[in-house]
Design a protein around this motif. Structure first.
Motif, short mmCIF file in Angstrom:
data_model
loop_
_atom_site.label_atom_id
_atom_site.label_comp_id
_atom_site.label_asym_id
_atom_site.label_seq_id
_atom_site.Cartn_x
_atom_site.Cartn_y
_atom_site.Cartn_z
N HIS A 1 0.83 -1.21 0.00
CA HIS A 1 0.00 0.00 0.00
C HIS A 1 0.87 1.26 0.00
CE1 HIS A 1 -3.73 -2.22 1.79
NE2 HIS A 1 -3.59 -2.43 0.50
N ARG A 2 1.99 1.20 0.69
CA ARG A 2 2.88 2.37 0.77
C ARG A 2 3.37 2.76 -0.62
NH1 ARG A 2 7.40 0.46 3.69
NH2 ARG A 2 5.88 0.12 5.34
N TYR A 3 3.52 1.79 -1.50
CA TYR A 3 4.02 2.06 -2.85
C TYR A 3 2.91 2.07 -3.90
CZ TYR A 3 8.61 1.51 -0.78
OH TYR A 3 9.73 1.67 0.02
N GLY A 4 1.65 2.22 -3.44
CA GLY A 4 0.55 2.40 -4.37
C GLY A 4 0.09 1.13 -5.06
N LEU A 5 0.28 -0.02 -4.41
CA LEU A 5 -0.12 -1.29 -4.99
C LEU A 5 -1.36 -1.83 -4.30
CD1 LEU A 5 3.41 -2.98 -5.24
CD2 LEU A 5 2.17 -1.77 -7.04
N ASN A 6 -2.26 -2.38 -5.07
CA ASN A 6 -3.45 -3.03 -4.52
C ASN A 6 -3.13 -4.44 -4.06
OD1 ASN A 6 -5.73 -1.12 -4.89
ND2 ASN A 6 -5.13 -1.26 -7.04
N PHE B 1 -19.67 -7.56 -16.53
CA PHE B 1 -18.84 -7.48 -15.33
C PHE B 1 -18.56 -8.88 -14.77
CE2 PHE B 1 -20.96 -3.31 -15.48
CZ PHE B 1 -19.83 -2.52 -15.59
N GLY B 2 -18.82 -9.89 -15.57
CA GLY B 2 -18.42 -11.24 -15.21
C GLY B 2 -19.22 -11.90 -14.11
N THR B 3 -20.31 -11.26 -13.67
CA THR B 3 -21.01 -11.81 -12.50
C THR B 3 -22.50 -11.53 -12.55
OG1 THR B 3 -21.05 -11.87 -10.07
CG2 THR B 3 -20.66 -9.74 -11.10
N CYS B 4 -23.26 -12.41 -11.93
CA CYS B 4 -24.68 -12.17 -11.67
C CYS B 4 -24.97 -12.40 -10.20
CB CYS B 4 -25.55 -13.06 -12.55
SG CYS B 4 -25.25 -14.82 -12.36
N HIS B 5 -23.91 -12.52 -9.39
CA HIS B 5 -24.08 -12.71 -7.95
C HIS B 5 -24.01 -11.37 -7.23
CE1 HIS B 5 -24.13 -17.00 -6.72
NE2 HIS B 5 -23.77 -17.17 -7.98
N PRO B 6 -24.79 -11.21 -6.16
CA PRO B 6 -24.60 -10.04 -5.31
C PRO B 6 -23.26 -10.14 -4.59
CG PRO B 6 -26.17 -11.56 -4.31
CD PRO B 6 -25.86 -12.11 -5.66
N TYR B 7 -22.54 -9.03 -4.50
CA TYR B 7 -21.21 -9.09 -3.89
C TYR B 7 -20.89 -7.75 -3.23
CZ TYR B 7 -19.66 -6.38 -7.97
OH TYR B 7 -19.52 -5.41 -8.93
N PHE B 8 -19.97 -7.80 -2.28
CA PHE B 8 -19.48 -6.58 -1.64
C PHE B 8 -18.18 -6.17 -2.33
CE2 PHE B 8 -22.26 -8.25 1.65
CZ PHE B 8 -22.94 -7.12 2.05
N PRO B 9 -18.12 -4.96 -2.90
CA PRO B 9 -16.92 -4.52 -3.62
C PRO B 9 -15.76 -4.25 -2.67
CG PRO B 9 -18.86 -3.18 -4.15
CD PRO B 9 -19.18 -3.96 -2.93
N ILE B 10 -14.58 -4.13 -3.26
CA ILE B 10 -13.35 -3.87 -2.50
C ILE B 10 -12.83 -2.49 -2.88
CG2 ILE B 10 -11.89 -4.98 -4.25
CD1 ILE B 10 -10.09 -5.97 -1.99
N ALA B 11 -12.24 -1.80 -1.91
CA ALA B 11 -11.72 -0.46 -2.13
C ALA B 11 -10.35 -0.50 -2.79
CB ALA B 11 -11.63 0.29 -0.79
N TRP B 12 -9.91 0.65 -3.29
CA TRP B 12 -8.59 0.84 -3.88
C TRP B 12 -7.55 0.89 -2.75
CZ3 TRP B 12 -7.80 -0.06 -8.75
CH2 TRP B 12 -6.69 0.46 -9.43
N PHE B 13 -6.27 0.84 -3.10
CA PHE B 13 -5.21 0.77 -2.09
C PHE B 13 -5.24 1.96 -1.13
CE2 PHE B 13 -3.09 3.54 -5.12
CZ PHE B 13 -2.36 4.41 -4.31
#
Length: 562
Positions: free
Chosen positions: A19-24, A403-415
């Protein structure tokens, strides 16, 4: 059978360094994949904790690529544990008689258990090639293909190494990150997307939208119906999710252990369909027509309301007839909207004032407007909106599983937000206004329903009230969606129902399995007709089983009302 302990190594020091170097660190999304099924697991925060916790199966999500960490992983496997990695473990390559090949940024993978040999699109694969025979037994499974689904082979999709008493099982592709990029895009939306060369997907119209950063290919990943309608054909993210889960369960079974999980839907519901509407022009007559059509179809739907809205009497009818009112945020500059938190809040307050309601479960952005990565989810969180429907197609030619999906899902944040999970359930939609004179025709209904049923997801169709009112063909297409879905066992839910069920089932926790097979489930007291699947040994006598994720399972229904 004893319940397996599964540990996910997400080394905090390694994560912080990235995260310190801007990587997810999208590898942390493994937790969301397992959480969606209710499979029990524990996070392991440091490499040295592997020694003290000693899980039966260790999923290496993120660790420092140094020899000290690699030695801990090696010793764990030698002692009888199973290690699973998704494109990692670089320090162990030479020790296992392999070298890491060039990275394949976009590829396809064939897996041995895919009956119809469907190549699954994958992102950022790093295959290992065997440099020599090595001192350790290795079993290659499947193939990674470069660039296209008919590309040249470039190593195995999965390598299974026997190390001492245990195993190291390494996938060439980063499955969790691949799922994230399918669902949320290849990066933040800051510019228009690349249009389809055949003119069916002009996403470069100077309006930023959810579909401007899709991870699919216009040529490789679309099919056409018998009428020539193009559509993105496969829910790749969901299929990769099944691969990940099925492989994990197979690893657990090889230890003569079990790992119970919770079914996606209540007993008797194989999959769910959903109809939503966007009020747009806000003409009362169009709402009246839509209510009549829905009553004839015998379903309830979700109504996303945009300013200035309908007359108050319409809201009363919508609610009294069992439908859901939701928010339709307008950020189109051409309509005096803007991508801004204050404007989101202002419009949301308008909806509360207009309807007299204090809370709405769901939102869908007008014209699928979207910018950045996670701002919309932040705004929904802060407003108490629990679900979003924005991620769907805006063009005739990019309908389907873009978007490759038809399932409900919780998204993930950026780094920059620590790759945290957003507390907003995304329920993407497949298409809008079928048989509209300028949009896709209804030949896509059956292909969509069959794929959704295959992965037990949500078949979400959008129909605008104005088109239902003005174009009889659109109203008839809605009726066709309902009849075709019902004939295949779908049940129609609102966005609120999907959100409430998914959140309730995630509160349930599988705590253990007793000697005689009883499953201990905590927090499921109010979860009516929930299904728990308990994997059992193949060929178990006198036991009725169902196949789930490729393994035989015993089915248990909790709090049955049937």
């Amino acid at each position: 059978m004893r319940m397996a302990s599964v540990g996910i190594l997400l080394d905090k020091t390694a994560v912080e360094r990235r995260h310190r170097y801007g990587l997810n660190v999208f590898e942390s999304y493994i937790g969301e994949v397992l959480g969606h099924t209710g499979m029990p697991y524990e996070w392991i925060d440091g490499i040295n904790d592997v020694v003290s916790m000693k899980p039966d199966v260790l999923i290496v999500a993120c660790m420092d690529d140094n020899q000290a960490a690699a030695e801990v992983i090696w010793s764990y496997a030698e002692a009888g544990g199973i290690v699973i990695s998704y494109g990692g473990l670089r320090p162990l390559a030479s020790r296992l008689g392999c070298h890491e090949d060039r990275e394949i940024q976009i590829g396809y993978a064939l897996t041995a258990d895919e009956a119809d040999r469907l190549p699954l699109r994958c992102l950022n694969a790093t295959p290992w090639k065997q440099a020599n025979s090595g001192a350790y037994s290795v079993k290659p499974i499947g193939t990674v293909l470069k660039e296209g689904p008919n590309g040249s082979p470039s190593g195995a999709a999965l390598l299974k190494f026997q190390v001492g008493q245990g195993f190291i099982e390494r996938w060439s592709m980063n499955i969790p990150a691949t799922i994230v990029r399918f669902q949320q895009g290849t990066g933040p939306v800051i510019s228009d997307g690349i249009p389809a060369r055949d003119g069916t997907g002009a996403v470069d119209e100077d309006i930023l939208k959810a579909d401007d950063r899709i991870a699919l290919d216009w040529d490789y990943d679309r099919m056409r119906t018998e009428t020539g309608a193009p559509y993105f054909a496969y829910p790749y993210a969901d299929l990769w999710r099944e691969k990940l889960l099925g492989h994990l369960l197979q690893c657990v079974a090889s230890l003569d252990l079990t790992l119970p999980f919770i079914g996606y839907w209540p007993d008797g519901v194989s999959c769910v369909a959903m109809i939503s509407h966007d009020s747009d022009l806000n003409i009362d007559d169009t709402a009246e027509t839509t209510l009549k059509v829905l009553k004839e179809c015998g379903i309830h739907s979700s109504w996303c309301m945009i300013e200035p809205g309908y007359s108050p009497s319409i809201y009363e009818k919508v609610i009294s007839e069992g439908h859901e009112l939701a928010f339709h945020f307008n950020a189109l500059v051409e309509q005096q909207g803007q991508w801004d938190r204050a404007e989101f809040d202002r419009q949301y307050q308008w909806l509360k004032d207009a309807t007299g309601l204090e809370h709405f479960t769901s939102n869908k952005n007008h014209y699928t407007r979207f910018e950045g990565w996670g701002e919309l989810f932040e705004w929904c969180e802060q407003s108490g909106i629990g679900a979003d429907q924005t991620r769907g197609p805006s063009k005739k030619g990019n309908i389907g599983f873009l978007f490759g999906t038809c399932h409900p899902y919780f998204p993930i944040a950026w780094f920059d937000e620590g790759n945290r999970p957003y507390n907003v359930l995304e329920i993407s939609f497949l298409t809008q206004d079928l048989d509209h004179w300028n949009l896709a025709d209804s030949s896509v209904i059956v292909p969509f329903l069959e794929q959704v049923r295959r992965v037990e997801g949500v078949a979400h169709f959008l129909f605008h009230q104005v088109h239902i009112h003005e174009q009889p063909a659109v109203a008839q297409a809605l009726g066709k969606v309902v009849s075709e879905a019902v004939s295949r066992g779908f049940q129609f839910w609102t966005s609120k129902q999907v959100n409430d069920w998914e959140r309730a089932r995630r509160k349930a926790r599988i705590a253990g399995v007793w000697l005689h097979g009883e499953v201990v489930v905590e927090g499921a007291e109010q979860l009516e007709n929930a299904v728990v699947y308990v994997p059992v040994a193949a060929g178990s006598p006198d036991m009725e089983t169902e196949m789930r994720f490729g393994v035989p399972c015993r089915k248990i229904v909790l709090n049955s009302s049937r």
